[in-house]
Structure formats: C-alpha cells, structure tokens
Design a protein around this motif. Structure first.
Motif, PDB file in Angstrom:
ATOM      1  N   GLU A  57       0.840  -1.201   0.000  1.00 50.06           N
ATOM      2  CA  GLU A  57       0.000   0.000   0.000  1.00 50.06           C
ATOM      3  C   GLU A  57       0.874   1.250   0.000  1.00 50.06           C
ATOM      4  O   GLU A  57       1.982   1.251   0.556  1.00 50.06           O
ATOM      5  CB  GLU A  57      -0.902   0.018   1.244  1.00 50.06           C
ATOM      6  CG  GLU A  57      -2.006  -1.031   1.222  1.00 50.06           C
ATOM      7  CD  GLU A  57      -3.160  -0.682   0.277  1.00 50.06           C
ATOM      8  OE1 GLU A  57      -3.333   0.520  -0.050  1.00 50.06           O
ATOM      9  OE2 GLU A  57      -3.894  -1.611  -0.124  1.00 50.06           O
ATOM     10  N   ASN A  58       0.346   2.336  -0.569  1.00 53.50           N
ATOM     11  CA  ASN A  58       1.100   3.589  -0.701  1.00 53.50           C
ATOM     12  C   ASN A  58       0.674   4.706   0.232  1.00 53.50           C
ATOM     13  O   ASN A  58       1.401   5.684   0.358  1.00 53.50           O
ATOM     14  CB  ASN A  58       0.936   4.181  -2.102  1.00 53.50           C
ATOM     15  CG  ASN A  58       1.712   3.434  -3.138  1.00 53.50           C
ATOM     16  OD1 ASN A  58       1.501   2.230  -3.281  1.00 53.50           O
ATOM     17  ND2 ASN A  58       2.595   4.102  -3.846  1.00 53.50           N
ATOM     18  N   TYR A  59      -0.545   4.611   0.781  1.00 52.42           N
ATOM     19  CA  TYR A  59      -1.061   5.729   1.578  1.00 52.42           C
ATOM     20  C   TYR A  59      -1.301   5.232   2.994  1.00 52.42           C
ATOM     21  O   TYR A  59      -1.976   4.223   3.200  1.00 52.42           O
ATOM     22  CB  TYR A  59      -2.368   6.263   0.976  1.00 52.42           C
ATOM     23  CG  TYR A  59      -2.187   6.586  -0.474  1.00 52.42           C
ATOM     24  CD1 TYR A  59      -1.480   7.725  -0.869  1.00 52.42           C
ATOM     25  CD2 TYR A  59      -2.656   5.719  -1.463  1.00 52.42           C
ATOM     26  CE1 TYR A  59      -1.251   7.996  -2.200  1.00 52.42           C
ATOM     27  CE2 TYR A  59      -2.434   5.982  -2.805  1.00 52.42           C
ATOM     28  CZ  TYR A  59      -1.732   7.119  -3.168  1.00 52.42           C
ATOM     29  OH  TYR A  59      -1.490   7.380  -4.481  1.00 52.42           O
ATOM     30  N   ILE A  60      -0.754   5.949   3.980  1.00 50.53           N
ATOM     31  CA  ILE A  60      -0.816   5.456   5.355  1.00 50.53           C
ATOM     32  C   ILE A  60      -2.253   5.326   5.829  1.00 50.53           C
ATOM     33  O   ILE A  60      -2.632   4.316   6.410  1.00 50.53           O
ATOM     34  CB  ILE A  60       0.003   6.374   6.296  1.00 50.53           C
ATOM     35  CG1 ILE A  60       1.422   6.428   5.758  1.00 50.53           C
ATOM     36  CG2 ILE A  60      -0.094   5.883   7.737  1.00 50.53           C
ATOM     37  CD1 ILE A  60       2.530   6.444   6.699  1.00 50.53           C
ATOM     38  N   GLN A  61      -3.079   6.351   5.562  1.00 50.53           N
ATOM     39  CA  GLN A  61      -4.463   6.314   6.025  1.00 50.53           C
ATOM     40  C   GLN A  61      -5.185   5.080   5.467  1.00 50.53           C
ATOM     41  O   GLN A  61      -5.875   4.359   6.173  1.00 50.53           O
ATOM     42  CB  GLN A  61      -5.173   7.608   5.591  1.00 50.53           C
ATOM     43  CG  GLN A  61      -6.540   7.792   6.200  1.00 50.53           C
ATOM     44  CD  GLN A  61      -6.518   7.669   7.718  1.00 50.53           C
ATOM     45  OE1 GLN A  61      -5.572   8.117   8.375  1.00 50.53           O
ATOM     46  NE2 GLN A  61      -7.544   7.036   8.281  1.00 50.53           N
ATOM     47  N   GLU A  62      -4.998   4.857   4.173  1.00 47.91           N
ATOM     48  CA  GLU A  62      -5.635   3.697   3.519  1.00 47.91           C
ATOM     49  C   GLU A  62      -5.103   2.385   4.105  1.00 47.91           C
ATOM     50  O   GLU A  62      -5.866   1.451   4.379  1.00 47.91           O
ATOM     51  CB  GLU A  62      -5.356   3.768   2.009  1.00 47.91           C
ATOM     52  CG  GLU A  62      -6.036   2.671   1.212  1.00 47.91           C
ATOM     53  CD  GLU A  62      -5.763   2.783  -0.301  1.00 47.91           C
ATOM     54  OE1 GLU A  62      -5.178   3.793  -0.753  1.00 47.91           O
ATOM     55  OE2 GLU A  62      -6.146   1.840  -1.026  1.00 47.91           O
ATOM     56  N   LEU A  63      -3.799   2.338   4.348  1.00 43.42           N
ATOM     57  CA  LEU A  63      -3.207   1.129   4.937  1.00 43.42           C
ATOM     58  C   LEU A  63      -3.781   0.867   6.321  1.00 43.42           C
ATOM     59  O   LEU A  63      -4.188  -0.260   6.633  1.00 43.42           O
ATOM     60  CB  LEU A  63      -1.677   1.276   4.999  1.00 43.42           C
ATOM     61  CG  LEU A  63      -0.924   0.168   5.741  1.00 43.42           C
ATOM     62  CD1 LEU A  63      -1.151  -1.196   5.104  1.00 43.42           C
ATOM     63  CD2 LEU A  63       0.574   0.477   5.803  1.00 43.42           C
ATOM     64  N   VAL A  64      -3.849   1.905   7.154  1.00 42.11           N
ATOM     65  CA  VAL A  64      -4.336   1.736   8.530  1.00 42.11           C
ATOM     66  C   VAL A  64      -5.775   1.216   8.521  1.00 42.11           C
ATOM     67  O   VAL A  64      -6.131   0.311   9.282  1.00 42.11           O
ATOM     68  CB  VAL A  64      -4.217   3.072   9.311  1.00 42.11           C
ATOM     69  CG1 VAL A  64      -5.002   3.042  10.616  1.00 42.11           C
ATOM     70  CG2 VAL A  64      -2.747   3.388   9.572  1.00 42.11           C
TER      71      VAL A  64
END
Ligand SMILES: *Cc1c(COP(=O)(O)O)cnc(C)c1O
Length: 234
Positions: A57-64
């Motif tokens: 994944e590239n985006y922290i918010q999306e990963l979390v």
C-alpha cells in the motif's frame, strides 16, 4: 467447479511469468507483493483466498484502515512516500512486514525510536534514487552506504533487509535495466562495507518485473497486472 476469478488467474499468471524469468538468472526466491492501493478490500480478499499474503500500500491512512478490516496474517508492505508525521501510525501496525521506502537517515532514526515497543524489530528497505532524477525521492546512490551504516549501527529496533528502487519510466523497457544494475551495485557496496550478506532487492513493477527478476530482484511489486488499472493516477 466455481469459476476462478480474474484476480486469482492474474496472480497465477504473474507467478508463472516470475518462474519463467528466473530461467534467465541464478535461481533465487522472489516474493510477489500484490500492490492493492486504491483497490477495495473485496479484491484483496479475493487474492487472499488463493493463499496470497503479501500486499503493498502507498497511503498510510488507507493502509491503517485496511489493516483494521482485513485478516491479521496478511503481511503488509508500505511502499509510498513516507511523511515524518505519519511514522507513528506505521510503527503501530503489528503485521507490517516491510517498510520499503526509507529515504533518509533522519527518517530511519525517527522510526527506530517509535518502534521500541514492537515485539520484533521492523524490517526496512532503503529507497535509492537510482536514476538520480530531481523529481524522484530516494537516497542518492553515493550516500546509501552511509545511511545503511546509520541504520545498522544506531537503530536496534529496525532491521536493514535491503534496497528498493522505482527507477525511471524511460528505462522500463531497457534490458538490462540500468536502474536495476545501479541498485545491485549499491547492494554490493553496502555488503562489502558493513560485512552483511543476502540483502534484498525490491525492484520491478507491472511493466518491468521480468527484467528485474532476471537481474536478481527478490521482491517485485505488481499492481495493475493483478487488480486492473487504477482510476487515480498514482
Ligand atoms: C503503484 C506502485 C507499484 C505498482 O505499480 P503497477 O505498475 O500498477 O504494477 C509498485 N511500486 C510502487 C512504489 C508503486 O507506487
């Protein structure tokens, strides 16, 4: 028999192409990271059902958000631009397998402090700007030994697992790819200077993973060839 989904058949096809590309190289293990950025959980679960566990994944918010909603035995890779103010969220993800995009000694030192409470040290890769383009992030090839030394000597809560490059899109059709050669050169230098061996090389995406495998990649990051084109340009 139920029809095999497109995602499952794409995964199988990519695995087969990796095996075929290995004939042009010294045999070595290659991990396929399925890059699921912008794709829904249902797509990830589709791949998961066929036994796949490594997702990127590239985006922290999306990963979390995805980490909280998906099975805990997924082995996540963070492959996006790392902002210093997001390092804390990264350090708190228990099933994070590898942070592939450490691009400065400063960020390594900051992440190390935040990882003190983890059960095991966190695996990281150093991202190298192999094409030395102004627009690309990553450590300059001639500074990467120094950054590696900082990680190995001063960051007990991190483990240096290897190097990563994205490379110039203009090089993605070249065989051999000069960015991948540069990354291999950095790996040899670090191993020689610090007495390490077996560092990983994360190189190769949908357009160039076969060349990368033939050049020694141990970790390919493939998104659109598994999950289809993304709507957002990223
Ligand atoms: C998006 C992305 C990939 C996957 O790219 P595809 O061309 O869709 O395979 C790989 N690595 C990084 C760093 C990415 O941002």
């Amino acid at each position: 028999m139920a029809a095999v989904s497109l995602i499952k058949s794409n995964l199988k096809h990519i695995q087969d192409r990796i095996q075929a590309a290995l004939y042009a190289s010294v045999p070595h293990p290659v991990r396929l990271v399925a890059v699921s950025k912008t794709k829904p959980n249902s797509d990830i679960l589709d791949a998961y059902e066929s036994g796949h566990r490594h997702f990127g994944e590239n985006y922290i918010q999306e990963l979390v958000e995805k980490v909280a909603q998906l099975p805990t035995d997924i082995q996540w890779h963070f492959i996006g631009a790392l902002q210093t103010n997001k390092l804390k969220s990264i350090a708190l993800i228990p099933n994070l397998y590898l942070v592939e995009t450490i691009d400065s000694a400063k960020k390594a030192i900051a992440l190390n402090k935040l990882c003190a409470g983890r059960l095991e040290p966190l695996g990281i890769l150093l991202q190298v700007n192999t094409s030395t383009e102004e627009s690309k992030s990553g450590i300059a090839p001639d500074s990467v030994v120094d950054v590696a030394r900082t990680v190995v000597e001063t960051c007990p809560f991190l483990v240096l697992r290897g190097l990563m490059t994205i490379g110039s899109s203009e090089h993605s059709s070249l065989v051999p790819n000069p960015d991948f050669e540069t990354l291999k050169g950095c790996k040899s230098e670090i191993e020689g200077a610090l007495g390490l061996k077996g560092l990983e090389l994360s190189m190769g995406m949908s357009d160039d993973f076969e060349t990368a495998v033939a050049q020694g990649s141990t970790n390919v990051r493939v998104g659109s060839s598994i999950f289809g084109q993304r709507k957002k340009a990223v």
